[in-house]
Design an enzyme around this catalytic site. Structure first.
Site, PDB file in Angstrom:
ATOM      1  N   CYS A   1       0.825  -1.209   0.000  1.00  0.00           N
ATOM      2  CA  CYS A   1       0.000   0.000   0.000  1.00  0.00           C
ATOM      3  C   CYS A   1       0.856   1.255   0.000  1.00  0.00           C
ATOM      4  O   CYS A   1       0.498   2.267  -0.608  1.00  0.00           O
ATOM      5  CB  CYS A   1      -0.954  -0.020   1.194  1.00  0.00           C
ATOM      6  SG  CYS A   1      -2.124  -1.387   1.090  1.00  0.00           S
ATOM      7  N   THR A   2       2.003   1.199   0.650  1.00  0.00           N
ATOM      8  CA  THR A   2       2.924   2.335   0.663  1.00  0.00           C
ATOM      9  C   THR A   2       3.515   2.533  -0.733  1.00  0.00           C
ATOM     10  O   THR A   2       3.574   3.663  -1.235  1.00  0.00           O
ATOM     11  CB  THR A   2       4.026   2.124   1.718  1.00  0.00           C
ATOM     12  OG1 THR A   2       3.404   2.009   3.003  1.00  0.00           O
ATOM     13  CG2 THR A   2       5.015   3.270   1.723  1.00  0.00           C
TER      14      THR A   2
END
Length: 157
Positions: free
Chosen positions: A48-49
């Site tokens: 997600c980062t």
């Protein structure tokens, strides 16, 4: 929960969600503008980062295409705020804790890990045109490939 996930050409479901940095995002505010809704499983995890930072880097190019980007996860707003602040994410990250919007888009799905099944967010993105209709869908998108796919499709709007 909708039985049929949305498809290209469908009218995008309406929404109003609380988002990072005290914002509220809604389909009504986006009427007449193209936007990207991207659903991600959990703030501040590696995939997600990668995905969020890729979008942040691409914001100037996406802005030239007049594209608004909104990330959606089941995380509560304080966790989303911490994630946005940690990585300098300027675009809104919306909280969908009851996964109501995710259900409408068919991204709250059964998953399996280490023999255990559970429900969670499928990493998927939806490009909505200025006419409010879904123009492109990417399901189970790979975080590192996400931005290139979106830029190409948005340029064709």
């Amino acid at each position: 929960m909708s039985n049929e996930p949305v498809t290209v050409g469908d009218k995008a479901p309406d929404f109003t969600l609380q988002a990072s940095r005290g914002r509220t995002v809604s389909s009504a505010d986006l009427a007449g503008k193209p936007y990207l809704l991207y659903f991600y499983p959990k703030a501040d995890t590696p995939g997600c980062t990668t995905q969020a930072c890729g979008i942040q880097e691409a914001l100037p190019a996406l802005g030239k295409l007049h594209l608004t980007v909104i990330g959606v996860s089941p995380d509560p707003v304080p966790k989303i705020d911490k994630f946005a602040d940690k990585y300098g994410l300027e675009f809104p990250l919306a909280s969908d804790p009851e996964h109501e919007l995710a259900d409408q888009y068919g991204t709250w799905v059964e998953k399996s890990m280490y023999g255990r099944t559970y429900f969670g967010m499928e990493r998927s993105s939806f490009l909505i045109g200025a006419d409010g209709r879904i123009k492109a869908i990417w399901r189970n998108v790979k975080p590192a490939e996400h931005v290139a796919l979106v830029e190409k499709a948005a340029a064709e709007l």
